[in-house]
Structures are given as structure tokens and as C-alpha cells.
Design an enzyme around this catalytic site. Structure first.
Site, short mmCIF file in Angstrom:
data_model
loop_
_atom_site.label_atom_id
_atom_site.label_comp_id
_atom_site.label_asym_id
_atom_site.label_seq_id
_atom_site.Cartn_x
_atom_site.Cartn_y
_atom_site.Cartn_z
N THR A 188 0.82 -1.21 0.00
CA THR A 188 0.00 0.00 0.00
C THR A 188 0.85 1.26 0.00
OG1 THR A 188 -1.86 -1.09 1.06
CG2 THR A 188 -1.71 1.27 1.40
N THR A 193 1.63 -4.23 4.30
CA THR A 193 1.45 -4.51 5.73
C THR A 193 0.94 -5.93 6.01
OG1 THR A 193 -0.80 -3.62 5.69
CG2 THR A 193 0.96 -2.08 6.29
N1 ASP Z 1 -2.69 -5.52 0.82
C1 ASP Z 1 -1.65 -4.56 1.11
C2 ASP Z 1 -0.32 -5.29 1.15
O1 ASP Z 1 -0.06 -5.97 2.08
C3 ASP Z 1 -1.94 -3.90 2.40
C4 ASP Z 1 -0.94 -2.87 2.84
O2 ASP Z 1 0.18 -2.78 2.37
O3 ASP Z 1 -1.29 -2.13 3.78
O4 ASP Z 1 0.44 -5.20 0.21
#
Ligand code: ASP
Length: 333
Positions: free
Chosen positions: A17, A97
């Protein structure tokens, strides 16, 4: 400031993200992760120029929900190569994340360097009003450039806090303070360029870890216990040739009677079984809620099921597969 005297920090981008973009600035949920390149991420943070010189690499551009074992191997090897370079002072990895805590713990136990390795991420895409990625990136580079971050293993800089890879976990679907270290708390903080550590990491990692970067990852899966559970999942995994099973048990690692019998059979078939908890904090005691001695299983201690899976894969890959040996590893790391 004389910029050529600043430390050289490698920034390895993998997507997430932090590199996400949405159609409009008010959108923090409907966006595509991993579409903004590393140079654009760096350009959005001019203040980096006061902290470090940057060597940037795009390792991948994925949503970390799709993280693969092959990419783990590539990333860990590249970190070891860069850390061996005399001119590099520290390494930052930008990551999604969703699986950050798994990647961070895998790196914590396999890369062989005392130089700071710092993961960071964002809960809001780069296009969002109040995007959290730019400050998280600045803070991660600040920590990676900090002398006192050396020898602390792999760290996670997020929302002004510094966490150890061992204990940190994602605790919220959308909140910008999503990362916590339940029970133990953060190691310290980074605020306005100031890095402060309030506690140190005690369990072995990086140079003191017995584990190596894995090329062939053993099949280890996670099974949850819950009301009305059956033995179908465990039996299917054993039939599929699984080498290890982590149970995300109820409460203090207790396991539904239907699953327990399947696990006894799995252990007899040579599968390593680890009991963790789905609760999200607290520890699972050996011979506590279930008799590990009778089951032939291992207790995960304070590791959550996802981190327990990482450690079990590393142990199996290193040839540690009897219950005693695996319990020693879980007690130590
Ligand atoms: N789906 C995303 C990932 O893990 C979520 C994020 O980065 O916050 O790449």
C-alpha cells in the site's frame, strides 16, 4: 550539511500500500497496491536528502498478500549482498502490511549482518490525503542510518514506533497505528529525526541465529481450532505431504478433540506439529492446555501462528524435525 558525508542506505521496494494508488485522494480502501515505483516513493520525501544518500532497488511490485517463498529467498539474499558492501550503512525494505510481520521475522532469523535492516509500510495509499507512507519511509531511513540500531536484528519502523521483527504484528485492518508488539511493546520511537531505544532484543537473531536463507521451503500449513471443528483439514494436509502443521488453537493453545486425534495420527506419520494460539497475545505453555508429551507436539510460546510457521519452516529446512529439537528452537528463538 555536506551531503557526501551522509550514510548510504539501500532502499529495497517490494510493493504494498505504501506504493499503492487510488483514483481519488479521499479513497483509503479502494486502491491498487504496489503500482508506484521506488524512485517516485523517494521523490515524495525530499527530507531524505538531509538524512542519507540512497541506493534504490525495485525488488518486486506486489500486494504483500501474495508474498511468495521465492521472493523471500531473493530478498534475503539481496540484503546479505548489500550488507556485505562496505559503503552501505543500513537497509530499508518497503513492504505491504499484510505479511510484513512474516517477512520481517524470516529476515531476522536468516540474514547475516549487524547493520540495521528496517522494514516499513503504510496503511494508506500514496495518493491518499494524510498518506502515512512518506513519514514512515523517512523514519525507516533515519533508523537504518542510526548507529544505535546496529545489532538489534530486523526492525520495523511504523507510525513513529520501532518494533522488533520478532514481536510485531498487524492488529488493525485500516488504522494507521496498526502495528503493535503485544505483551512486550515497542523497542523505541523515532520522532522528528530523533531515534530512541527503550529496550533491547534478547533472543538470538541475524549473526547469532543458526538458520540460513532457504532455497527449498518445506510445506508447513496452519490449521485453526474452533467450535464444531473437524479433522478433515489435517487429514487432507497429511495426504498432501505436509511436513509441518501449526495449530492456531483456541485460548491458551487448546485444540478441539476432533483435531487432536488427527494431530496424533499426523505426528505418527512424521509431521511436526506446533501449538500456537489464535488469541493475538499471551503465550502457549508446553503441556499447558494440552499434553505435548502425549501428542508429540511442540508449544509455540509467544509466537503467533504465522510467525510460528516461519520458525517451523526454518527449523525443518535446517534438518531439525524431531519434537525435542523443534521445542528447543521454539524455546530459544
Ligand atoms: N494488501 C496490502 C499489502 O499488504 C496492504 C498494505 O500494504 O497495507 O500489500
Amino acid at each position: 550539511m555536506k551531503t557526501d558525508s551522509l550514510p548510504l542506505i539501500a532502499v529495497l521496494a517490494t510493493g504494498g500500500t505504501i506504493a499503492g494508488r487510488a483514483g481519488d485522494a479521499a479513497s483509503t480502501a479502494g486502491y491498487k497496491a504496489g503500482v508506484v515505483g521506488v524512485n517516485d516513493l523517494l521523490d515524495a520525501v525530499p527530507a531524505l536528502g538531509n538524512v542519507a544518500r540512497i541506493h534504490a532497488e525495485q525488488i518486486a511490485s506486489i500486494d504483500s498478500k501474495d508474498m511468495s517463498h521465492a521472493l523471500w529467498t531473493t530478498l534475503a539474499k539481496r540484503i546479505d549482498e548489500l550488507a556485505a558492501q562496505g559503503d552501505i550503512s543500513g537497509i530499508v525494505v518497503t513492504h505491504g502490511t499484510d505479511t510484513l510481520e512474516e517477512t520481517a521475522y524470516m529476515l531476522h532469523l536468516t540474514v547475516k549482518t549487524a547493520k540495521p535492516v528496517v522494514l516499513t509500510a503504510a496503511m494508506r495509499p500514496s495518493s491518499a490525503l494524510s498518506a502515512d507512507g512518506p513519514l514512515n519511509l523517512l523514519n525507516a531511513v533515519t533508523v537504518a542510518a542510526c548507529e544505535r540500531a546496529k545489532g538489534q536484528g530486523v526492525l520495523v519502523a511504523f507510525n513513529n514506533q520501532i518494533h522488533t521483527a520478532r514481536d510485531v504484528t498487524k492488529t488493525s485492518t485500516y488504522a494507521v497505528d496498526a502495528f503493535r508488539s503485544p505483551e512486550t511493546g515497542a523497542l523505541g520511537f523515532v520522532q522528528d529525526g530523533r531515534v530512541e531505544f527503550q529496550r533491547a532484543v534478547t533472543k538470538p537473531h541475524t549473526l547469532a541465529s543458526e538458520f540460513a536463507i532457504v532455497d527449498e521451503w518445506p510445506m508447513v500449513e496452519i490449521v485453526a481450532s474452533y467450535a464444531g471443528a473437524s479433522r478433515v483439514a489435517v487429514d487432507a494436509l497429511v495426504a498432501a505431504g505436509v511436513k509441518g502443521i501449526v495449530v492456531a488453537g483456541t485460548g491458551n493453545g487448546s485444540v478441539h478433540a476432533s483435531i487432536t486425534q488427527a494431530l496424533v495420527d499426523a505426528v505418527k506419520a512424521g509431521v511436526a506439529v506446533v501449538r500456537a494460539s489464535r488469541v493475538g497475545s499471551g503465550h502457549v505453555m508446553r503441556n499447558g492446555a494440552a499434553s505435548d508429551d502425549a501428542l508429540g507436539s511442540v508449544s509455540a510460546g509467544t509466537l503467533n501462528p504465522y510467525k510460528a510457521r516461519v520458525l517451523l519452516m526454518l527449523a525443518l529446512a535446517a534438518g531439525v524435525n524431531d519434537a525435542r529439537g523443534v521445542q528447543r528452537v521454539f524455546d530459544m528463538y
